[in-house]
Scaffold this active site. Sequence first.
Site, mmCIF file in Angstrom:
data_model
loop_
_atom_site.group_PDB
_atom_site.id
_atom_site.type_symbol
_atom_site.label_atom_id
_atom_site.label_comp_id
_atom_site.label_asym_id
_atom_site.label_seq_id
_atom_site.Cartn_x
_atom_site.Cartn_y
_atom_site.Cartn_z
ATOM 1 C CG ASP A 88 14.120 8.298 40.108
ATOM 2 O OD1 ASP A 88 14.297 8.395 38.881
ATOM 3 O OD2 ASP A 88 13.051 7.955 40.617
ATOM 4 C CG ASP A 149 9.999 7.863 34.544
ATOM 5 O OD1 ASP A 149 9.557 7.110 33.657
ATOM 6 O OD2 ASP A 149 9.294 8.271 35.473
#
Length: 375
Positions: A88, A149
């Site tokens: 991330d 994601d």
Amino acid sequence: MWAKAIEQAVEQTRRNIGRFGEQFPHVSKNGRYYELNSNSDWTDGFWSGILWLCYEYTGEDVFQDTAIRTVESFRQRLQDKPSLDHHDIGFLYSLSAKAGWIVEQNEEARHTALESADILMNRWREGPQLIQAWGRENDPENGGRIIIDCLMNLPLLYWAYEQTGEVKYAEAARIHAEKSRRFLVRGDDSSYHTFYFDPVTGDAVRGGTHQGYRDGSTWTRGQAWGIYGFVLAYRALKNSEFLETSKRMAKYFADRLPADYVVYWDFDAPQIPETKRDSSASAIASAGMLELMQHLEPHDPLKKQLSDAVVNTMTSLSQNYTPDPASDEQGFIRRGSYSVRSGASPDDYTIWGDYYYLESLMRLEKGIPGYWYSR
Ligand code: GLY
């Protein structure tokens, strides 16, 4: 038309600067962001991105100064390395340091963002040819695992390639996006949340979920990450298959909007009266569809369907999901679901939902597209 909603979000952000101090929000409980962290979670870039958007809208020092302080905090995070051992990094640094470069051409911010791209490249696994989402290399569960994601982390690599000319960034991103297209997106344009590959050979093993209803279901936020992530892959890499995939995923999403246009947490979750929504999925999908519409031919019939979907969704979010401005609630849009499966914030504000809601409003009102790519 959207200015009132933006102004409400700006005022909420002004209050939140006082509430959060130098800390970063994540998810909320009873309307209030709780367990603020000192820049150690995967979500902390969204607060920075909100501050940059508020600065671009108002030009006010308070938003600029606070945004700059978050970039400094992200620079420090690269030195101290708390919680950077996951994929991330793209969310964290695109919306903080990269945004600082995009908005102000600040050289130090550019340098920080480029350093962060190298940290993200540490997740590249040469054997299976993918960016490993979670866990250590050779981790038995996660060693060969990708998640949808991650498509929204790749823009940091496209940008690093644009800035440096070093093809390793674009190649890793291209191979990963292509693998995501082939394995995460199913034949009916729905999606797996995650996919497992053999960590040594890269052989495909199976699709599965982490936050969705079941392994073969379509987690709405995952579908939204795909819509936005694939059109950004197309924008950067110019492979028309990525555009086609984003279009198909967007149509799947738009075909399944419920009566009030804000989706439930999983397209396959039984829709009983208590089924949770995920307003953040709707906000992400809206921002992604707004980007996607820019790449469609003028007479593409999907354009009208997506335009209606975005306007209806954003109208519903801004009219039915925002707090009473006189209340002491802290977010922009209620009823986001982090992980219904594990009971984590299954019905409240999420800082990423708030970010994408404001990004969508800024795209609609000002044509400002957030911080995924250079302008
Ligand atoms: N990227 C993590 C999530 O969407 O919950």
